[in-house]
Scaffold this motif. Structure first.
Motif, PDB file in Angstrom:
ATOM      1  N   UNK A  67       0.797  -1.277  -0.009  1.00 48.86           N
ATOM      2  CA  UNK A  67      -0.052  -0.089   0.045  1.00 48.86           C
ATOM      3  C   UNK A  67       0.882   1.099  -0.248  1.00 48.86           C
ATOM      4  N   UNK A  68       1.976   1.298   0.870  1.00 51.23           N
ATOM      5  CA  UNK A  68       2.826   2.370   0.820  1.00 51.23           C
ATOM      6  C   UNK A  68       3.602   2.401  -0.459  1.00 51.23           C
ATOM      7  N   UNK A  69       3.853   1.458  -1.121  1.00 50.26           N
ATOM      8  CA  UNK A  69       4.676   1.525  -2.401  1.00 50.26           C
ATOM      9  C   UNK A  69       3.503   2.130  -3.509  1.00 50.26           C
ATOM     10  N   UNK A  70       2.555   1.566  -3.472  1.00 48.92           N
ATOM     11  CA  UNK A  70       1.576   2.247  -4.445  1.00 48.92           C
ATOM     12  C   UNK A  70       1.204   3.748  -4.318  1.00 48.92           C
ATOM     13  N   UNK A  71       1.174   4.052  -2.906  1.00 46.41           N
ATOM     14  CA  UNK A  71       1.000   5.548  -2.751  1.00 46.41           C
ATOM     15  C   UNK A  71       2.247   6.341  -3.146  1.00 46.41           C
TER      16      UNK A  71
END
Length: 364
Positions: free
Chosen positions: A48-52
């Motif tokens: 999720x952090x990578x996507x953001x």
């Protein structure tokens, strides 16, 4: 612009064979490592952090295209095949680390491929600028412009004492890796490279192969870069690299002059034998092709071989790699098939160059 533009063209702007000292310095690379404040490093972050992070960095650069006077194409690594990733690595547009990452990541490429911004590699952001020849200050100026645009919109992880915070402690500080890719055949032939590598390491620099850390010096091509990023300013790092590079250039020129003075016939025979091998061989392994291309390039730079454009050799150094060979072939190839196809492509490329020169001479 579609990914096919970057995959189909083996030649990039940094391979043009121009720029200061281009007979020895093939390219200059500036890389800045940055991370966003409030997120864990890629070694520990979530999908999720990578996507953001990927969305934020990509949107910022794409929105800033007019301000930068540069158009970017965004390529999501998960959306491209393993072979396509390999081709991008062989063109020095992404790192093996990003190509093999299981997390969401992307690369933003300028149309001329001189700028590459990797997202979610070892760090959240890796800004890379590649220029032909020796252009350390020019490449850094371009990277600095991109860095300022991103810094204006995205809060960096920065500490007043330690500087820019990075996944690997060796990058903490300025986050700057400046390197030059140098063709040093004469120093290699005269067995001076081991001594030079030792001296360079004592001066806080490191020597690696053509694809960076852990790679071999294929075709007598070496990367010289700074090893220290903490405790030195960007200006000092760049000045030190400039000074060391100029000294290596001088040593390489002296070694070339010595070869001409003491063994001209033997040298010329070797260089033309390599040209003949490239022109007529039916099977060529990677290391043999690299050695022959290195010899022919040396012959061109020394004025001994006049009928081949040096930019063609830079192009050949890329498309002789396994990924490009299979891209051109349109199918997977085993080692022996690659060796035959490599020889075929090299023959055809040199023959095409010869025909174009002959046609040009006839039209004059």
């Amino acid at each position: 612009m579609s990914i096919e533009h970057f995959l189909d063209n083996s030649i990039s702007s940094w391979m043009a064979g121009v720029g200061q000292h281009s007979d020895i310095v093939m390219s200059t690379r500036i890389r800045l490592a940055r991370n966003l404040n409030g997120y864990r490093f890629p070694l520990a972050f979530t999908e999720d952090e990578a996507h953001k992070i990927d969305q934020s960095v990509s949107a910022t650069l794409l929105d800033a295209s007019d301000e930068l006077d540069m158009q970017f194409s965004s390529i999501h690594i998960k959306d491209v095949s393993e072979l396509s990733r390999q081709v991008l690595v062989e063109k020095h547009l992404i790192s093996p680390k990003l190509a093999n990452s299981p997390m969401t990541g992307s690369v933003l490429l300028s149309n001329d491929e001189s700028v590459s911004v990797m997202v979610n590699e070892e760090d959240h952001i890796r800004i890379q600028c590649l220029f032909p020849g020796l252009q350390i200050q020019e490449a850094y100026a371009q990277a600095d412009v991109l860095d300022r645009v991103l810094d204006k919109e995205l809060p960096y992880a920065f500490d007043e004492q330690f500087g820019y915070l990075t996944s690997c402690p060796t990058n903490t500080g300025t986050g700057l890796r400046a390197s030059v890719m140098m063709h040093l055949p004469a120093l290699t032939m005269t067995k001076q490279m081991n001594r030079i590598v030792t001296i360079i390491s004592r001066l806080g620099m490191v020597v690696r192969g053509i694809y960076g850390e852990g790679s071999e010096a294929l075709g007598n091509v070496y990367q010289v870069s700074n090893q220290t990023t903490l405790g030195k300013s960007e200006e000092d790092i760049l000045a030190d690299l400039q000074s060391i590079t100029e000294q290596i250039i001088q040593k390489e020129r002296e070694a070339r002059d010595a070869l001409l003075k003491h063994s001209a016939n033997t040298l010329e025979d070797r260089l033309y034998r390599s040209l003949g091998t490239l022109s007529f061989a039916r099977i060529m392994a990677t290391d043999e092709a690299a050695r022959c291309l290195s010899d022919v390039r040396l012959g061109i730079d020394m004025g001994l071989i006049e009928d081949v454009d040096v930019s063609i050799l830079n192009e050949c150094m890329v498309f002789m790699q396994p990924g490009f060979l299979q891209k051109y072939a349109g199918t997977s190839l085993n080692t022996s098939e690659r060796d035959m196809f490599r020889a075929k492509l090299l023959r055809e490329r040199l023959q095409k160059e010869e025909k174009q020169k002959t046609k040009g001479e006839e039209s004059e």
